[in-house]
Write a protein that holds these residues in place. Structure first.
Motif, PDB file in Angstrom:
ATOM      1  N   GLY A  16       0.815  -1.212   0.000  1.00  0.00           N
ATOM      2  CA  GLY A  16       0.000   0.000   0.000  1.00  0.00           C
ATOM      3  C   GLY A  16       0.844   1.255   0.000  1.00  0.00           C
ATOM      4  N   ALA A  17       1.871   1.280  -0.857  1.00  0.00           N
ATOM      5  CA  ALA A  17       2.856   2.370  -0.834  1.00  0.00           C
ATOM      6  C   ALA A  17       2.512   3.514  -1.775  1.00  0.00           C
ATOM      7  CB  ALA A  17       4.243   1.816  -1.178  1.00  0.00           C
ATOM      8  N   TYR A  63      17.581   2.037   2.749  1.00  0.00           N
ATOM      9  CA  TYR A  63      16.991   0.788   2.271  1.00  0.00           C
ATOM     10  C   TYR A  63      16.754   0.854   0.762  1.00  0.00           C
ATOM     11  CZ  TYR A  63      15.796  -0.726   7.040  1.00  0.00           C
ATOM     12  OH  TYR A  63      15.854  -1.126   8.350  1.00  0.00           O
ATOM     13  N   ARG A  64      16.833  -0.291   0.140  1.00  0.00           N
ATOM     14  CA  ARG A  64      16.306  -0.428  -1.212  1.00  0.00           C
ATOM     15  C   ARG A  64      14.849  -0.809  -1.061  1.00  0.00           C
ATOM     16  NH1 ARG A  64      18.485  -4.244  -6.237  1.00  0.00           N
ATOM     17  NH2 ARG A  64      16.768  -3.742  -7.657  1.00  0.00           N
ATOM     18  N   VAL A  65      13.945   0.051  -1.513  1.00  0.00           N
ATOM     19  CA  VAL A  65      12.534  -0.072  -1.173  1.00  0.00           C
ATOM     20  C   VAL A  65      11.704  -0.475  -2.387  1.00  0.00           C
ATOM     21  CG1 VAL A  65      10.504   1.085  -0.239  1.00  0.00           C
ATOM     22  CG2 VAL A  65      12.783   1.660   0.639  1.00  0.00           C
ATOM     23  N   PHE A  66      10.928  -1.516  -2.203  1.00  0.00           N
ATOM     24  CA  PHE A  66       9.921  -1.937  -3.168  1.00  0.00           C
ATOM     25  C   PHE A  66       8.560  -1.610  -2.558  1.00  0.00           C
ATOM     26  CE2 PHE A  66      13.635  -4.364  -4.130  1.00  0.00           C
ATOM     27  CZ  PHE A  66      13.630  -4.547  -5.506  1.00  0.00           C
ATOM     28  N   GLY A  67       7.748  -0.847  -3.283  1.00  0.00           N
ATOM     29  CA  GLY A  67       6.431  -0.481  -2.802  1.00  0.00           C
ATOM     30  C   GLY A  67       5.346  -1.072  -3.678  1.00  0.00           C
ATOM     31  N   THR A  68       4.318  -1.610  -3.063  1.00  0.00           N
ATOM     32  CA  THR A  68       3.243  -2.215  -3.845  1.00  0.00           C
ATOM     33  C   THR A  68       2.078  -1.253  -4.012  1.00  0.00           C
ATOM     34  OG1 THR A  68       1.863  -3.213  -2.098  1.00  0.00           O
ATOM     35  CG2 THR A  68       3.858  -4.414  -2.768  1.00  0.00           C
ATOM     36  N   TYR A  69       1.355  -1.454  -5.101  1.00  0.00           N
ATOM     37  CA  TYR A  69       0.135  -0.693  -5.357  1.00  0.00           C
ATOM     38  C   TYR A  69      -0.905  -1.639  -5.929  1.00  0.00           C
ATOM     39  CZ  TYR A  69       1.630  -0.869 -10.242  1.00  0.00           C
ATOM     40  OH  TYR A  69       2.012  -1.303 -11.492  1.00  0.00           O
ATOM     41  N   ARG A  70      -2.170  -1.303  -5.703  1.00  0.00           N
ATOM     42  CA  ARG A  70      -3.270  -2.099  -6.269  1.00  0.00           C
ATOM     43  C   ARG A  70      -3.816  -1.447  -7.524  1.00  0.00           C
ATOM     44  NH1 ARG A  70      -8.813  -2.408  -5.501  1.00  0.00           N
ATOM     45  NH2 ARG A  70      -8.727  -0.740  -3.949  1.00  0.00           N
ATOM     46  N   LYS A  71      -3.961  -0.107  -7.496  1.00  0.00           N
ATOM     47  CA  LYS A  71      -4.414   0.632  -8.665  1.00  0.00           C
ATOM     48  C   LYS A  71      -3.232   1.367  -9.281  1.00  0.00           C
ATOM     49  CE  LYS A  71      -9.048   1.394  -6.781  1.00  0.00           C
ATOM     50  NZ  LYS A  71     -10.041   2.429  -6.358  1.00  0.00           N
ATOM     51  N   PRO A  72      -3.148   1.442 -10.609  1.00  0.00           N
ATOM     52  CA  PRO A  72      -2.022   2.129 -11.269  1.00  0.00           C
ATOM     53  C   PRO A  72      -1.859   3.556 -10.755  1.00  0.00           C
ATOM     54  CG  PRO A  72      -3.344   0.952 -12.877  1.00  0.00           C
ATOM     55  CD  PRO A  72      -4.097   0.873 -11.581  1.00  0.00           C
ATOM     56  N   LEU A  73      -0.618   3.985 -10.579  1.00  0.00           N
ATOM     57  CA  LEU A  73      -0.319   5.305 -10.046  1.00  0.00           C
ATOM     58  C   LEU A  73      -0.223   6.338 -11.166  1.00  0.00           C
ATOM     59  CD1 LEU A  73       2.489   4.307  -7.516  1.00  0.00           C
ATOM     60  CD2 LEU A  73       0.056   4.515  -7.085  1.00  0.00           C
ATOM     61  N   THR A  74      -0.564   7.581 -10.821  1.00  0.00           N
ATOM     62  CA  THR A  74      -0.374   8.688 -11.762  1.00  0.00           C
ATOM     63  C   THR A  74       0.938   9.403 -11.488  1.00  0.00           C
ATOM     64  OG1 THR A  74      -1.627  10.157 -10.310  1.00  0.00           O
ATOM     65  CG2 THR A  74      -2.849   9.036 -12.050  1.00  0.00           C
ATOM     66  N   GLN A  75       1.482   9.205 -10.272  1.00  0.00           N
ATOM     67  CA  GLN A  75       2.740   9.845  -9.909  1.00  0.00           C
ATOM     68  C   GLN A  75       3.569   8.849  -9.117  1.00  0.00           C
ATOM     69  OE1 GLN A  75       2.283  13.594  -7.911  1.00  0.00           O
ATOM     70  NE2 GLN A  75       4.463  13.937  -7.671  1.00  0.00           N
ATOM     71  N   TRP A  76       4.850   8.732  -9.475  1.00  0.00           N
ATOM     72  CA  TRP A  76       5.725   7.754  -8.850  1.00  0.00           C
ATOM     73  C   TRP A  76       6.775   8.465  -8.008  1.00  0.00           C
ATOM     74  CZ3 TRP A  76       4.571   2.630 -10.153  1.00  0.00           C
ATOM     75  CH2 TRP A  76       3.698   2.466 -11.229  1.00  0.00           C
ATOM     76  N   ALA A  77       6.945   8.032  -6.778  1.00  0.00           N
ATOM     77  CA  ALA A  77       7.956   8.633  -5.907  1.00  0.00           C
ATOM     78  C   ALA A  77       9.345   8.183  -6.345  1.00  0.00           C
ATOM     79  CB  ALA A  77       7.708   8.224  -4.455  1.00  0.00           C
ATOM     80  N   GLY A  78      10.244   9.131  -6.501  1.00  0.00           N
ATOM     81  CA  GLY A  78      11.591   8.797  -6.923  1.00  0.00           C
ATOM     82  C   GLY A  78      12.312   7.913  -5.917  1.00  0.00           C
ATOM     83  N   GLY A  79      13.057   6.954  -6.433  1.00  0.00           N
ATOM     84  CA  GLY A  79      13.843   6.077  -5.572  1.00  0.00           C
ATOM     85  C   GLY A  79      13.113   4.856  -5.067  1.00  0.00           C
ATOM     86  N   ILE A  80      11.801   4.778  -5.311  1.00  0.00           N
ATOM     87  CA  ILE A  80      11.011   3.617  -4.900  1.00  0.00           C
ATOM     88  C   ILE A  80      10.748   2.746  -6.120  1.00  0.00           C
ATOM     89  CG2 ILE A  80       8.935   2.827  -3.700  1.00  0.00           C
ATOM     90  CD1 ILE A  80      10.736   4.730  -2.074  1.00  0.00           C
ATOM     91  N   GLU A  81      10.933   1.446  -5.985  1.00  0.00           N
ATOM     92  CA  GLU A  81      10.665   0.510  -7.079  1.00  0.00           C
ATOM     93  C   GLU A  81       9.270  -0.090  -6.860  1.00  0.00           C
ATOM     94  OE1 GLU A  81      14.174  -1.994  -8.039  1.00  0.00           O
ATOM     95  OE2 GLU A  81      15.146  -0.857  -6.429  1.00  0.00           O
TER      96      GLU A  81
END
Length: 273
Positions: free
Chosen positions: A17-18, A35-53
């Motif tokens: 839920g990132a 940390y090397r961070v992987f973030g999950t989402y359920r609905k496609p994002l319109t904006q992506w936070a830099g540095g998060i995969e």
């Protein structure tokens, strides 16, 4: 999923839920901490936070959870931290929700967290290390009229992960709980309402909804909670529970030390019951 190399020298975190709120703030805080961070989402994002995969994951589906965890393991070879943040709320009288609605809420808030934990534990056991930080709630400690089912999911989360923590310590793994109070997030978009509203509860339910809206105006920021998530992730001598924010700390202390009858009376007065 965004492009990734096949190895990492940094600790690896997976945050569910990132895409917004506490999950996004936690992902950012962990990334800033190295940390090397992987973030999950359920609905496609319109904006992506830099540095998060980012990678897609629906915590209510076994195959989706398994695929997301395998993607992280293929990219990095390890998972050092799981932050179970994905969840939804519900404001309704207990009698106003069908069993189907109750199941749907538990499917996300409890069984989603269990699915994620079970998916990462084999890798953590092989590593002989790992930490699972779960976003519980102060409502996992106290009762909350017109949030009975939501409170029930958090009480169940507390019981499950406290038990799990005892089972996995011998493998170098800890399962911890972060307990925020109300937090300024996209409240209306993440809260369900009764699927069979009853006139008998309308006045009290409306008052409970109004109280929540009022409290939300001065609630803790997601960043406040994210710093507690980071502390739980990095604490060399971790505690089982971490309250997040002054309100949560105060309520937790009151629950422990104020006589039950006085606490009950105060709770009812605040809700106008």
């Amino acid at each position: 999923m965004t492009p990734a190399s096949t190895s990492t020298s940094r600790p690896v975190a997976l945050v569910t839920g990132a895409s917004s709120g506490i999950g996004e703030a936690s992902a950012r805080a962990l990334q800033a901490a190295g940390y090397r961070v992987f973030g999950t989402y359920r609905k496609p994002l319109t904006q992506w936070a830099g540095g998060i995969e980012y990678l897609a994951c629906d915590v209510t589906r076994d195959e989706s959870v398994s695929a997301a965890v395998q993607q992280v393991l293929q990219a990095t070879g390890r998972i050092d931290l799981l932050v179970n943040n994905a969840g939804i709320g519900l404001i309704a009288g207990a009698e106003e929700s069908s069993v189907e609605q109750a199941r749907a809420l538990f499917e996300v808030n409890l069984f989603g967290a269990i699915r994620m934990a079970q998916a990462v534990l084999p890798a953590m056991r092989r590593q002989r290390s790992g930490r699972i930080v779960n976003l519980s709630s102060i409502l996992g400690v106290i009762p909350s009229p017109y949030s009975a089912l939501y409170s029930a999911t958090k009480h169940a989360m507390e019981g499950y992960f406290e038990s799990l923590d005892h089972e996995v310590r011998g493998f170098g793994i800890r399962a911890l709980l972060v307990e925020p109070a109300y937090t300024r997030t996209s409240f209306e978009g993440n809260v369900l309402h009764a699927d069979r509203k009853l006139d008998a509860y309308q006045a009290a339910r409306t008052q409970a909804e109004a109280l929540v809206r009022t409290v939300m105006q001065q609630a803790d920021t997601p960043e406040t909670v994210a710093q507690v998530v980071l502390r739980a992730a990095q604490d060399p001598k971790p505690r089982l529970r971490y309250t997040a924010g002054s309100v949560a700390r105060r309520v937790s202390l009151l629950r422990r030390f104020v006589p039950a009858a006085a606490f009950d009376k105060s709770l009812r007065q605040q809700l106008g019951l």
